[in-house]
Design a protein around this motif. Structure first.
Motif, mmCIF file in Angstrom:
data_model
loop_
_atom_site.group_PDB
_atom_site.id
_atom_site.type_symbol
_atom_site.label_atom_id
_atom_site.label_comp_id
_atom_site.label_asym_id
_atom_site.label_seq_id
_atom_site.Cartn_x
_atom_site.Cartn_y
_atom_site.Cartn_z
ATOM 1 N N VAL A 22 45.786 54.256 50.062
ATOM 2 C CA VAL A 22 45.759 54.311 48.599
ATOM 3 C C VAL A 22 46.978 55.100 48.139
ATOM 4 O O VAL A 22 47.274 56.177 48.681
ATOM 5 C CB VAL A 22 44.470 54.991 48.087
ATOM 6 N N ILE A 65 45.657 49.913 46.071
ATOM 7 C CA ILE A 65 45.260 49.805 47.466
ATOM 8 C C ILE A 65 46.298 48.953 48.177
ATOM 9 O O ILE A 65 46.738 47.933 47.657
ATOM 10 C CB ILE A 65 43.881 49.143 47.606
ATOM 11 N N THR A 89 45.285 45.461 45.280
ATOM 12 C CA THR A 89 44.767 45.483 43.915
ATOM 13 C C THR A 89 44.982 46.852 43.295
ATOM 14 O O THR A 89 45.237 47.841 43.984
ATOM 15 C CB THR A 89 43.254 45.159 43.919
ATOM 16 N N LYS A 90 44.861 46.899 41.980
ATOM 17 C CA LYS A 90 44.848 48.178 41.276
ATOM 18 C C LYS A 90 43.418 48.687 41.201
ATOM 19 O O LYS A 90 42.467 47.918 41.096
ATOM 20 C CB LYS A 90 45.416 48.010 39.857
ATOM 21 N N ILE A 91 43.285 49.995 41.248
ATOM 22 C CA ILE A 91 41.976 50.628 41.168
ATOM 23 C C ILE A 91 41.688 51.008 39.723
ATOM 24 O O ILE A 91 42.543 51.578 39.042
ATOM 25 C CB ILE A 91 41.926 51.877 42.070
ATOM 26 N N ASP A 92 40.483 50.699 39.284
ATOM 27 C CA ASP A 92 40.061 51.071 37.930
ATOM 28 C C ASP A 92 39.697 52.558 37.935
ATOM 29 O O ASP A 92 38.711 52.952 38.568
ATOM 30 C CB ASP A 92 38.860 50.229 37.513
ATOM 31 N N LEU A 98 38.119 57.874 45.480
ATOM 32 C CA LEU A 98 39.202 57.100 46.084
ATOM 33 C C LEU A 98 39.013 56.838 47.582
ATOM 34 O O LEU A 98 39.292 55.725 48.049
ATOM 35 C CB LEU A 98 40.549 57.778 45.819
ATOM 36 N N TYR A 137 37.374 53.530 48.751
ATOM 37 C CA TYR A 137 38.102 52.260 48.838
ATOM 38 C C TYR A 137 38.681 52.032 50.234
ATOM 39 O O TYR A 137 39.124 50.919 50.549
ATOM 40 C CB TYR A 137 39.219 52.215 47.796
ATOM 41 N N THR A 158 32.855 42.720 48.033
ATOM 42 C CA THR A 158 33.038 43.791 47.057
ATOM 43 C C THR A 158 31.906 43.810 46.036
ATOM 44 O O THR A 158 31.352 44.876 45.712
ATOM 45 C CB THR A 158 34.390 43.626 46.332
ATOM 46 N N GLU A 188 29.459 47.026 45.922
ATOM 47 C CA GLU A 188 29.460 47.826 44.693
ATOM 48 C C GLU A 188 28.052 47.921 44.122
ATOM 49 O O GLU A 188 27.649 48.967 43.614
ATOM 50 C CB GLU A 188 30.417 47.234 43.672
#
Length: 357
Positions: A93, A111, A130-133, A140, A143, A311, A315
């Motif tokens: 990350v 990531i 991808t971008k992390i929200d 963190l 992930y 995912t 989640e």
């Protein structure tokens, strides 16, 4: 995300990075094989290629398969070898501190499946997953664990290779307190299975039963006869075995499989530091035929088309508190070599992550 600090407004940063100085065909890699050096990275926008980013590394995932990329030979895991003098890479990350891609802005957290084991790096933006929200409320390191390679490996093993797993099935997980095993057992429990794990200490046995919900567990160091141990813990045989260790344990399992059992081969950590001719052989493969057993090895990236399904499901389990994680966070990139070696002992519990920044 927090604003970029004044320090990061400089035009250059020093970055420590680990590189492959020499291959390690067997044994645990040492400072003869992996070395730490310091380089300078320009932050000037005109020095950054288009569609590239400068990342500040936040977390690095430590996974046993990294060892297979350091032998200098193509081996059973078929992982591409690091080139000599090349910076080693791992799942990680990072935070964007410079961007030459309009899809990414300074401060974005991303990531990356092949993040250099370095404090800073320049990467093509297409290398990122991808971008992390930042508002998702997920720590963190998660992930790199439940929502990363270990969680995905457990999910593929239980959901895809061994699936559909029926309620009431007898499931055995080796290296059960490790990064993959802790999730695999919990996923099987969610499906209503009876789950037993093997692990390397009495402390971990307690953890498996009290925190991860295993029905039972045993310390493989104190069980001198694996065949006898499996007779005790699986009087009705084994329906699913998620193998993380190979060798003697796999051989013992094959004496206790039921008809139509399924064996996802996730890893064989007992042999990672040995050349193939020195690894323990499995002498009873005939049992696979007589009992119509399915044994299949897998690499998670072969199932990347299922990552979205994984995912979404994980989640949901996370939000409902159905699955828990266990981390060991190591501070400082200088600890990479030492921490990598610890993967091949019984000293770690759960997921091992290096916090760089």
């Amino acid at each position: 995300m927090s604003e970029i600090s004044e320090e990061m407004r400089r035009t250059e940063v020093e970055s420590r990075e680990w590189y492959m100085a020499a291959y390690a065909p067997e044994g645990v890699p040492t400072s003869d094989h992996l070395k730490l050096r310091t380089v300078k990275i320009s932050l000037a926008l005109d020095s950054i290629p288009d569609q590239h980013l400068v990342l500040e590394t936040l977390f690095i995932s430590l996974d046993p398969f990294l060892r297979s990329r350091m032998t200098g030979r193509e081996d059973g895991l078929c992982s591409p070898q690091y080139n000599l003098n090349e910076v080693v890479s791992a799942f990680g990350v990072g935070k964007v501190i410079r961007s030459k891609d309009s899809n990414f802005g300074e401060g974005d957290v991303v990531i990356c499946p092949f993040l250099p084991v370095a404090e800073y790096c320049v990467l093509p933006s297409q290398a990122l997953t991808t971008k992390i929200d930042p508002d998702a409320g997920v720590p963190l390191p998660e992930y790199l664990s439940m929502l990363g390679v270990p969680g995905f490996a457990a999910w593929v093993g239980i959901e895809v290779i061994a699936g559909p797993v029926k309620a009431g099935s007898n499931v055995f997980i080796s290296a059960a307190a490790g990064a993959v095993g802790m999730y695999a057992g919990q996923l099987a429990k969610i499906k209503g299975c009876r789950v037993v794990g093997s692990t390397g200490s009495d402390e971990k046995v307690k953890l498996l039963k009290e925190e991860f919900g295993y029905d039972d567990a045993f310390n493989y160091h104190t069980e001198s006869d694996f065949d006898a141990a499996l007779s005790k813990y699986f009087p009705n045989g084994i329906d699913v075995y998620l193998d993380n260790v190979g060798g003697e344990m796999l051989e013992a399992v094959l004496n206790h499989v039921n008809h139509h059992a399924k064996i996802p081969l996730c890893g064989m950590i007992s042999g990672y530091n040995k050349v193939w001719s020195e690894r323990e052989g499995v002498r009873n493969l005939l049992n696979l035929i007589g009992k119509d057993v399915k044994m299949q090895g897998y690499m998670v990236f072969s199932y990347i088309d299922r990552f979205g399904d994984f995912t979404k499901e994980m989640e949901s389990h996370l939000k409902q508190g159905k699955i828990v994680s266990k981390f060991k966070i190591i501070n400082g990139i200088e600890k990479f070599l030492e921490s990598l070696g610890s993967l091949f002992t019984s000293s770690n519990i759960g997921k091992l992550v290096i916090q760089v920044k």
